[in-house]
Structure formats: structure tokens, C-alpha cells
Write a protein that holds these residues in place. Structure first.
Motif, mmCIF file in Angstrom:
data_model
loop_
_atom_site.group_PDB
_atom_site.id
_atom_site.type_symbol
_atom_site.label_atom_id
_atom_site.label_comp_id
_atom_site.label_asym_id
_atom_site.label_seq_id
_atom_site.Cartn_x
_atom_site.Cartn_y
_atom_site.Cartn_z
ATOM 1 N N THR A 292 -21.355 -8.473 -14.630
ATOM 2 C CA THR A 292 -20.940 -9.637 -14.501
ATOM 3 C C THR A 292 -19.735 -9.154 -14.284
ATOM 4 O OG1 THR A 292 -22.371 -11.702 -14.184
ATOM 5 C CG2 THR A 292 -19.613 -12.183 -14.875
ATOM 6 N N THR A 293 -18.195 -8.926 -13.659
ATOM 7 C CA THR A 293 -17.605 -8.896 -14.109
ATOM 8 C C THR A 293 -15.637 -9.296 -12.749
ATOM 9 O OG1 THR A 293 -15.799 -6.996 -14.196
ATOM 10 C CG2 THR A 293 -17.541 -7.084 -11.953
ATOM 11 N N VAL A 294 -14.729 -8.972 -13.139
ATOM 12 C CA VAL A 294 -13.574 -9.889 -11.901
ATOM 13 C C VAL A 294 -13.499 -8.480 -11.252
ATOM 14 C CG1 VAL A 294 -11.914 -10.664 -11.496
ATOM 15 C CG2 VAL A 294 -12.809 -11.166 -12.942
ATOM 16 N N SER A 295 -13.177 -8.590 -10.015
ATOM 17 C CA SER A 295 -13.026 -7.666 -8.437
ATOM 18 C C SER A 295 -11.585 -7.473 -8.547
ATOM 19 C CB SER A 295 -13.591 -7.504 -8.047
ATOM 20 O OG SER A 295 -13.495 -6.992 -6.494
ATOM 21 N N LEU A 296 -11.037 -6.403 -8.852
ATOM 22 C CA LEU A 296 -9.655 -6.599 -9.037
ATOM 23 C C LEU A 296 -8.671 -6.425 -6.766
ATOM 24 C CD1 LEU A 296 -8.242 -3.927 -11.390
ATOM 25 C CD2 LEU A 296 -7.201 -6.191 -11.211
ATOM 26 N N PRO A 297 -8.092 -6.985 -6.302
ATOM 27 C CA PRO A 297 -7.887 -6.782 -5.261
ATOM 28 C C PRO A 297 -6.945 -5.335 -4.443
ATOM 29 C CG PRO A 297 -6.435 -7.970 -5.909
ATOM 30 C CD PRO A 297 -6.979 -7.832 -7.034
ATOM 31 N N HIS A 298 -8.216 -4.003 -4.506
ATOM 32 C CA HIS A 298 -7.066 -2.830 -4.762
ATOM 33 C C HIS A 298 -7.189 -2.483 -2.518
ATOM 34 C CE1 HIS A 298 -8.023 -1.881 -8.838
ATOM 35 N NE2 HIS A 298 -6.106 -1.533 -8.445
ATOM 36 N N TYR A 299 -7.991 -2.904 -2.641
ATOM 37 C CA TYR A 299 -7.808 -2.525 -0.511
ATOM 38 C C TYR A 299 -6.697 -3.632 -0.468
ATOM 39 C CZ TYR A 299 -9.756 -2.389 4.105
ATOM 40 O OH TYR A 299 -10.099 -2.284 5.392
ATOM 41 N N GLU A 300 -7.428 -5.440 -0.547
ATOM 42 C CA GLU A 300 -6.404 -5.894 -0.134
ATOM 43 C C GLU A 300 -5.243 -5.854 -0.418
ATOM 44 O OE1 GLU A 300 -8.962 -6.504 -1.521
ATOM 45 O OE2 GLU A 300 -10.317 -7.717 -0.592
ATOM 46 N N MET A 301 -4.218 -4.908 -1.632
ATOM 47 C CA MET A 301 -3.152 -4.907 -2.119
ATOM 48 C C MET A 301 -2.977 -3.410 -0.639
ATOM 49 S SD MET A 301 -2.945 -5.404 -5.815
ATOM 50 C CE MET A 301 -3.450 -4.492 -6.708
ATOM 51 N N GLY A 302 -3.190 -2.023 -0.389
ATOM 52 C CA GLY A 302 -2.893 -1.547 0.766
ATOM 53 C C GLY A 302 -2.945 -1.796 2.120
ATOM 54 N N ALA A 303 -3.932 -2.872 2.252
ATOM 55 C CA ALA A 303 -3.769 -3.381 3.610
ATOM 56 C C ALA A 303 -2.565 -4.365 3.867
ATOM 57 C CB ALA A 303 -5.367 -4.100 3.658
ATOM 58 N N TRP A 304 -2.523 -5.316 2.882
ATOM 59 C CA TRP A 304 -0.961 -5.923 2.666
ATOM 60 C C TRP A 304 0.567 -5.234 2.876
ATOM 61 C CZ3 TRP A 304 3.272 -6.550 0.741
ATOM 62 C CH2 TRP A 304 4.253 -7.542 -0.260
ATOM 63 N N ALA A 305 0.052 -4.726 2.594
ATOM 64 C CA ALA A 305 1.541 -3.819 2.264
ATOM 65 C C ALA A 305 2.440 -2.607 3.712
ATOM 66 C CB ALA A 305 1.928 -2.151 0.981
ATOM 67 N N VAL A 306 0.292 -2.279 4.139
ATOM 68 C CA VAL A 306 1.285 -1.470 5.327
ATOM 69 C C VAL A 306 1.390 -2.454 6.313
ATOM 70 C CG1 VAL A 306 0.429 -0.422 7.317
ATOM 71 C CG2 VAL A 306 -0.718 0.337 4.896
ATOM 72 N N ALA A 307 0.442 -3.993 6.905
ATOM 73 C CA ALA A 307 0.968 -5.178 7.399
ATOM 74 C C ALA A 307 2.466 -5.584 7.456
ATOM 75 C CB ALA A 307 0.307 -6.339 7.587
ATOM 76 N N THR A 308 2.877 -5.651 5.905
ATOM 77 C CA THR A 308 4.142 -6.145 5.469
ATOM 78 C C THR A 308 5.426 -5.192 6.317
ATOM 79 O OG1 THR A 308 3.302 -7.804 3.705
ATOM 80 C CG2 THR A 308 5.428 -6.611 3.565
ATOM 81 N N LEU A 309 4.885 -4.018 5.833
ATOM 82 C CA LEU A 309 6.073 -3.140 6.222
ATOM 83 C C LEU A 309 6.252 -2.326 7.681
ATOM 84 C CD1 LEU A 309 7.650 -1.008 5.220
ATOM 85 C CD2 LEU A 309 5.375 1.056 4.869
ATOM 86 N N SER A 310 4.988 -3.027 8.768
ATOM 87 C CA SER A 310 4.996 -2.728 9.779
ATOM 88 C C SER A 310 5.800 -4.197 10.120
ATOM 89 C CB SER A 310 3.456 -3.480 10.711
ATOM 90 O OG SER A 310 3.420 -3.489 11.841
ATOM 91 N N ALA A 311 5.973 -5.157 10.071
ATOM 92 C CA ALA A 311 6.844 -6.600 10.625
ATOM 93 C C ALA A 311 8.086 -6.425 10.112
ATOM 94 C CB ALA A 311 5.582 -7.539 9.502
ATOM 95 N N LEU A 312 7.994 -6.017 9.009
ATOM 96 C CA LEU A 312 9.568 -5.225 8.796
ATOM 97 C C LEU A 312 10.064 -4.143 9.642
ATOM 98 C CD1 LEU A 312 9.445 -5.604 3.807
ATOM 99 C CD2 LEU A 312 10.325 -6.797 5.900
ATOM 100 N N ILE A 313 9.031 -3.806 9.918
ATOM 101 C CA ILE A 313 10.250 -2.184 10.708
ATOM 102 C C ILE A 313 10.423 -3.380 12.195
ATOM 103 C CG2 ILE A 313 9.167 -0.124 12.377
ATOM 104 C CD1 ILE A 313 7.452 0.416 9.348
ATOM 105 N N GLN A 314 9.131 -3.819 12.312
ATOM 106 C CA GLN A 314 9.525 -4.639 13.554
ATOM 107 C C GLN A 314 10.879 -5.912 13.555
ATOM 108 O OE1 GLN A 314 5.918 -5.161 15.827
ATOM 109 N NE2 GLN A 314 5.195 -4.260 14.348
ATOM 110 N N GLY A 315 11.764 -5.403 12.366
ATOM 111 C CA GLY A 315 12.114 -6.444 12.464
ATOM 112 C C GLY A 315 12.026 -7.931 12.192
#
Length: 348
Positions: A292-315
Motif C-alpha cells: 500500500t502506498t501513495v501515488s504522486l501525480p506526475h502524469y497529471e502535472m505534465g499534462a497540467w503544465a502543457v494545458a496551462t502553457l497552451s492557455a497562456l500562449i493564447q492569452g
């Protein structure tokens, strides 16, 4: 003989529409009046002809490259980097963006850190993601601010670059809460001796939840190196203090905890429950019983960063993104076989 690549003119002829209509549909140009039936016909024609956009020509017109850079500060050598990169890559693909990656050595000097960023700028990327796992805060190199940017794993000291972090503290607290619900009262923590943000966050989460549950902690925290050897030594020391469960800073330390329990003749989880952190494949499923363990959201952080960057690029959404600075993503508990209620008579 090389086969000719289909262009906008070919798609327009095949769909029976103008080249302008094709351009509006395939580039998703806002505020244009194209019926859904026409748009569907254009997309079907493009797919049938194998049309691929000429990104170079489009970039010359729009001054956009549709390329973003991912600068990884030594995380490409960590076990978790693949999930960050995969999340970023798949989100980039969904947005028809190209992801370029540079791995850089850890260096606190922002002037040194500016060199790989300049390499991206020389290639005309539309935005840059800077990923690190060792800092609470970074002083961002000045040239990082010349393009839309997002951070993974650290805050911007100036508060002007959106960032995403894992909620290490809440993830650790969830372990203690789960163990307490199972009936455990003496919960040891095999902590890390390394001075990194994860060490502090996970210890604080453990202490938060132990204090909230009214459980003792005075003699139940032992620090060691963040590996199997450190986990073994920390657990050996903890077992002299009669815990019914041991929470390990990470899954590698849990490997050592299993060894220490075995040497004492303790059966997991009947005599001792053990929990890790990171969900670092293949460790949890390779241990017996499974961890039993705790999962780090690495995949989600990578996806979040691209989605956020895309929004910033589009203003879009800069004020909202910075108002929530930093964004914190949950670390979910992954329950397997290494936890059970303590034996009757072992409760303190």
C-alpha cells in the motif's frame, strides 16, 4: 518517384468548398461562420487525402511555431520523469503541439540555468515548461520570462510564473488517517534525512494527522537515507518501540522495512502494517504482500503544465492561473495488501 503531398487546394476541391473555408476549419479560426456539416466534410476530405499542415509556412504567417520546450532539471534521471514527460507529450499531442525536451544539470545559479532556455528560444518555441524536483522555490532565469512559461515541482520566487506541485503533506496525512481507521495507535514513521521539499511535506503531513487523531509521536520518528538500507535501519530502530504500523518516506525505504520485519519474525500485515510513498513501479507490486502506498501525480502535472502553457500562449487565463499560485494536485492513496488491523492485545 516521391508522392505529392495533399495541400489545402486539394482538400478544398475534394470537399467542394473554398480554400478559405478549409483554412478556417483546419486551423479552428474563431468567429467564422462555417456550418458543422461543411466542417465535417472538410475534415473528412483532409483525412481521406492524408493532408498535413505546413507548419513552417503557418509559422511564418502567424509567428507561432506550435512547439513548446520542456526543460527538466535532472528529473530525466529520476524514476518518475517518464510519467511527467508522458503526461506532457500526450497533452501536447491532443493540442497539436510539438514537445521538445532538454535535460539540464541541477544548478542554483539562474545565469547558468539560462543557457538551455536560450537554446529553446533560438528555436522559436512558443512557451517553456521548467520541471524540477529539488526546490521549494526557484529564482527563474530572466530569459524564461520572455515567453509564456509554467513550472513543475517548484514555485517561482517572484510569483509571476504559474506552477504545479504535488500535495505531499495531504498525501502523508491520508496514510495516517487510513491506518488510524484500521485501529492503529502506534504508527512509526521511517523518515528521510535528505533536506528536500518532499521530506518536509511528508513529515508535516504525518505529524498533522497523528496530532489530529491524538496519537503519540515522540519516539516514533526515525530518519535514514531514502533507500532500502535506510529503511531497514530506521525500521529496526522503530521496532524496538513497539509500533503496529510503519509508514515509510518512500517505496524504496519500504523494501528495507520488509526485510527488518522478516528478521524479527513478523508477518506483514498480520503483525505489522507497512505503507510506502511514490507508487514507484515496479516496487509495490513486486513486494509480498503487495505494498500500500501513495501515488504522486506526475502524469497529471505534465499534462497540467502543457494545458496551462497552451492557455497562456493564447492569452487566456493568466490572472486566474496566478491567483491560484501554485496549483496543488492530490496524491491519492493506493491500497494493496500490506495493511490490516492490529492484532488484539497489541494496541497501546
Amino acid at each position: 518517384m516521391t508522392e505529392k503531398t495533399a495541400g489545402i487546394r486539394d482538400v478544398a476541391a475534394h470537399a467542394g468548398v473554398s480554400q478559405t473555408t478549409v483554412s478556417h476549419v483546419l486551423n479552428a479560426t474563431p468567429h467564422t461562420r462555417v456550418s458543422e456539416d461543411t466542417a465535417a466534410r472538410v475534415r473528412a476530405a483532409a483525412a481521406e487525402l492524408g493532408y498535413r499542415p505546413n507548419r513552417l509556412a503557418r509559422g511564418l504567417r502567424t509567428q507561432a511555431s506550435d512547439m513548446i520546450g520542456l526543460l527538466t532539471e535532472e528529473i530525466a534521471t529520476t524514476p518518475h520523469a517518464g510519467r511527467i514527460i508522458l503526461g506532457a507529450q500526450e497533452e501536447a499531442s491532443r493540442r497539436n503541439l510539438t514537445l521538445a525536451i532538454i535535460n539540464s544539470e541541477l544548478n542554483p545559479d539562474p545565469e547558468v540555468g539560462s543557457a538551455p532556455i536560450q537554446a529553446f528560444l533560438d528555436r522559436q518555441v512558443d512557451g517553456i515548461i521548467y520541471a524540477t524536483v529539488y526546490h521549494d522555490e526557484i529564482i527563474a532565469p530572466e530569459n524564461l520570462r520572455s515567453r509564456p512559461a509554467a513550472l513543475i515541482g517548484a514555485r517561482d520566487s517572484a510569483g509571476s510564473i504559474p506552477a504545479v506541485l504535488p500535495d505531499e503533506r495531504a498525501g502523508a496525512a491520508s496514510v495516517v488517517e487510513m491506518l488510524a481507521r484500521a485501529g492503529h495507535r502506534r504508527i512509526g514513521f521511517a523518515a528521510s534525512a535528505e533536506d528536500v521539499p518532499a521530506t518536509r511535506g511528508r513529515l508535516l503531513g504525518y505529524l498533522d494527522a497523528m496530532h489530529a487523531a491524538g496519537l503519540p509521536t515522540d519516539d516514533l520518528v526515525v530518519a535514514g537515507t531514502a533507500d532500502a538500507r535506510g529503511g531497514y535501519r530506521a525500521t529496526v530502530a522503530l521496532l524496538d518501540r513497539a509500533p503496529t504500523a510503519v509508514f515509510c518516506y518512500n517505496d524504496r525505504m519500504a523494501i528495507g522495512a520488509y526485510r527488518a520485519a522478516g528478521e524479527r519474525g513478523l508477518v506483514i500485515p498480520t503483525d505489522l502494517s507497512i505503507v510506502g510513498f511514490d507508487d514507484q513501479a515496479p516496487i509495490p507490486d513486486s513486494l509480498f504482500p503487495t505494498l500500500t502506498t501513495v501515488s504522486l501525480p506526475h502524469y497529471e502535472m505534465g499534462a497540467w503544465a502543457v494545458a496551462t502553457l497552451s492557455a497562456l500562449i493564447q492569452g487566456k487565463g493568466e490572472e486566474t492561473l496566478l491567483a491560484a499560485h501554485p496549483t496543488v494536485l492530490a496524491c491519492p492513496l493506493v491500497e494493496r495488501e500490506s495493511v490490516a488491523s492490529p492484532r488484539p492485545g497489541t494496541l497501546a
